[in-house]
Design a protein around this motif. Structure first.
Motif, PDB file in Angstrom:
ATOM      1  N   CYS A 157       0.796  -1.238   0.000  1.00 27.71           N
ATOM      2  CA  CYS A 157       0.000   0.000   0.000  1.00 27.71           C
ATOM      3  C   CYS A 157       0.826   1.286   0.000  1.00 27.71           C
ATOM      4  CB  CYS A 157      -0.966  -0.004   1.184  1.00 27.71           C
ATOM      5  SG  CYS A 157      -2.384  -1.079   0.899  1.00 27.71           S
ATOM      6  N   PRO A 158       1.927   1.392   0.767  1.00 30.51           N
ATOM      7  CA  PRO A 158       2.706   2.639   0.707  1.00 30.51           C
ATOM      8  C   PRO A 158       3.207   2.964  -0.696  1.00 30.51           C
ATOM      9  CG  PRO A 158       3.340   1.365   2.627  1.00 30.51           C
ATOM     10  CD  PRO A 158       2.450   0.479   1.814  1.00 30.51           C
ATOM     11  N   VAL A 159       3.646   1.930  -1.427  1.00 32.46           N
ATOM     12  CA  VAL A 159       4.132   2.158  -2.803  1.00 32.46           C
ATOM     13  C   VAL A 159       2.987   2.605  -3.696  1.00 32.46           C
ATOM     14  CG1 VAL A 159       5.239   1.098  -4.807  1.00 32.46           C
ATOM     15  CG2 VAL A 159       5.971   0.467  -2.502  1.00 32.46           C
ATOM     16  N   LEU A 160       1.841   1.914  -3.601  1.00 28.19           N
ATOM     17  CA  LEU A 160       0.679   2.294  -4.404  1.00 28.19           C
ATOM     18  C   LEU A 160       0.207   3.698  -4.066  1.00 28.19           C
ATOM     19  CD1 LEU A 160      -1.449  -1.000  -4.408  1.00 28.19           C
ATOM     20  CD2 LEU A 160      -0.106  -0.034  -6.289  1.00 28.19           C
ATOM     21  N   ALA A 161       0.220   4.037  -2.766  1.00 21.56           N
ATOM     22  CA  ALA A 161      -0.233   5.364  -2.337  1.00 21.56           C
ATOM     23  C   ALA A 161       0.650   6.454  -2.935  1.00 21.56           C
ATOM     24  CB  ALA A 161      -0.218   5.452  -0.810  1.00 21.56           C
ATOM     25  N   ILE A 162       1.958   6.246  -2.916  1.00 20.65           N
ATOM     26  CA  ILE A 162       2.883   7.245  -3.463  1.00 20.65           C
ATOM     27  C   ILE A 162       2.664   7.409  -4.969  1.00 20.65           C
ATOM     28  CG2 ILE A 162       5.313   7.731  -3.931  1.00 20.65           C
ATOM     29  CD1 ILE A 162       5.952   6.428  -1.224  1.00 20.65           C
ATOM     30  N   ILE A 163       2.481   6.283  -5.681  1.00 19.91           N
ATOM     31  CA  ILE A 163       2.260   6.349  -7.138  1.00 19.91           C
ATOM     32  C   ILE A 163       0.971   7.090  -7.462  1.00 19.91           C
ATOM     33  CG2 ILE A 163       1.783   4.971  -9.203  1.00 19.91           C
ATOM     34  CD1 ILE A 163       3.637   2.821  -8.053  1.00 19.91           C
ATOM     35  N   ILE A 164      -0.115   6.737  -6.753  1.00 19.53           N
ATOM     36  CA  ILE A 164      -1.413   7.382  -6.998  1.00 19.53           C
ATOM     37  C   ILE A 164      -1.354   8.876  -6.701  1.00 19.53           C
ATOM     38  CG2 ILE A 164      -3.810   7.513  -6.189  1.00 19.53           C
ATOM     39  CD1 ILE A 164      -3.643   4.467  -5.700  1.00 19.53           C
ATOM     40  N   CYS A 165      -0.738   9.230  -5.576  1.00 17.69           N
ATOM     41  CA  CYS A 165      -0.657  10.641  -5.189  1.00 17.69           C
ATOM     42  C   CYS A 165       0.244  11.428  -6.136  1.00 17.69           C
ATOM     43  CB  CYS A 165      -0.153  10.764  -3.750  1.00 17.69           C
ATOM     44  SG  CYS A 165      -1.284  10.090  -2.525  1.00 17.69           S
ATOM     45  N   PHE A 166       1.300  10.796  -6.611  1.00 13.88           N
ATOM     46  CA  PHE A 166       2.191  11.467  -7.565  1.00 13.88           C
ATOM     47  C   PHE A 166       1.443  11.786  -8.858  1.00 13.88           C
ATOM     48  CE2 PHE A 166       5.279  11.446 -11.043  1.00 13.88           C
ATOM     49  CZ  PHE A 166       6.204  12.364 -10.570  1.00 13.88           C
ATOM     50  N   ILE A 167       0.650  10.831  -9.335  1.00 11.92           N
ATOM     51  CA  ILE A 167      -0.149  11.064 -10.548  1.00 11.92           C
ATOM     52  C   ILE A 167      -1.170  12.177 -10.313  1.00 11.92           C
ATOM     53  CG2 ILE A 167      -1.844  10.029 -12.114  1.00 11.92           C
ATOM     54  CD1 ILE A 167      -0.410   7.347 -11.700  1.00 11.92           C
TER      55      ILE A 167
END
Length: 340
Positions: A157-167
């Motif tokens: 989840c931390p990796v997915l959260a960073i990717i989603i927020c970056f987009i």
């Protein structure tokens, strides 16, 4: 309602700001007070991390589960970075101390990346808050299946959260940056930085935007409202469930007073997180339906952000029994229900 001079206007279109002089007012006192509080937060967060790192190889009746503590650190560090950006593009400019310097700033200024960073860590800190509450809940349940689930969630989840927020924050870096004069209760010269992706002139409409830009701005604000609603609802449901579980646990005689204090501290921490989340939801709602009060919401959110970052850090460090230095040699490797 009476408006301030040049309220919600772009200061780089008004030459008078080039000769502006700083004026001391109550906002400066508020910002100075928040700086002191923020420094104390850095100290308490650093102490808790260093203490945990130093004693992680030892056992205590109140040891915090690694996933719970690490998710708490993720949440707090992302909130601290978000607060640093908040000081940069909102709080310090509110004092009017940098108004003259940025009065001629162009839309393509590198400051737009600081604005994008602000939104990036705002989104990340909110998702990491949900992550902390979710991990806390799963570890508390303490069944093997839930422990496996929490391990998977914590790693992915931390990796997915960073990717989603970056987009999500990309539009803020692609659009330009603007400097806006705020309305009352702020003084003449009080400004904030924002991107043209999220800026709509409230009263005067001095910025002529294309229809697509207006559509994009409105939907961006609605999207933030939905996103914030998801975060608030998730924290609320997890907090209420934890409270119900904690009340059931108190009825069992097998749990020591120290263990119960540890559980209570973490549960109350979740509720402390909930308060500023609800305030943030109200602020976005006002921005959607009562835009003439936008400046008042900025003043309120100063308290909301500080409550979220400072109070949570202070309360967690000063009340959790784990940090009371009652360490004993480690003799077991298994995690019990109280290790959370």
């Amino acid at each position: 309602m009476k408006q301030s001079l040049n309220a919600y206007s772009l200061i780089n279109t008004l030459p008078e700001y080039q000769k502006f002089s700083y004026h001391f007012d109550y906002v400066t006192l508020i910002v100075l007070a928040t700086i002191i509080g923020f420094i104390l937060t850095l100290i308490s967060t650093s102490k808790s991390v260093l203490y945990y790192w130093k004693h992680s190889a030892q056992n205590s009746p109140n040891t915090i589960h690694p996933y719970v503590f690490k998710s708490f650190v993720y949440m707090q560090v992302s909130s601290i970075v978000y607060t640093v950006f908040d000081f940069t593009i909102i709080r310090i400019p509110l004092t009017s101390v940098v108004t003259s310097y940025f009065s001629t700033m162009e839309s393509g200024s590198p400051v737009k990346y600081a604005v994008a960073g602000y939104y990036l860590f705002e989104y990340i800190s909110q998702l990491f808050t949900v992550l902390f509450c979710l991990i806390r809940f799963l570890i508390f349940i303490d069944s093997k299946s839930y422990l496996k689930t929490s391990s998977l969630i914590f790693r992915i989840c931390p990796v997915l959260a960073i990717i989603i927020c970056f987009i999500a924050c990309i539009p803020h870096s692609l659009y330009g940056v603007v400097v806006i004069q705020l309305d009352v209760p702020f003084q003449y010269g009080a400004i904030v930085f924002t991107s043209t992706a999220s800026f709509t002139n409230v009263k005067t409409h001095t910025v002529k935007l294309a229809k697509f830009d207006n559509w994009f701005q409105n939907n961006l604000l609605i999207g933030r409202f939905i996103y914030s609603g998801f975060v608030t609802t998730s924290i609320l449901l997890l907090s209420l469930t934890m409270l119900w579980k904690l009340r059931s646990l108190k009825k069992l005689s097998t749990n020591s007073n120290q263990n119960m204090r540890a559980e209570t501290t973490l549960t109350i921490t979740m509720f402390l997180i909930l308060i500023p989340s609800v305030l943030n939801q109200i602020i976005i709602f006002i921005s959607l339906f009562a835009r003439s009060y936008t400046s008042y919401t900025i003043l309120i959110r100063l308290i909301s952000v500080d409550y979220r970052v400072n109070i949570v850090s202070w309360y967690f460090y000063w009340t959790h029994p784990y940090f009371k230095k009652n360490i004993v040699p480690k003799t077991i490797n298994a995690w019990s229900v109280t290790n959370c």
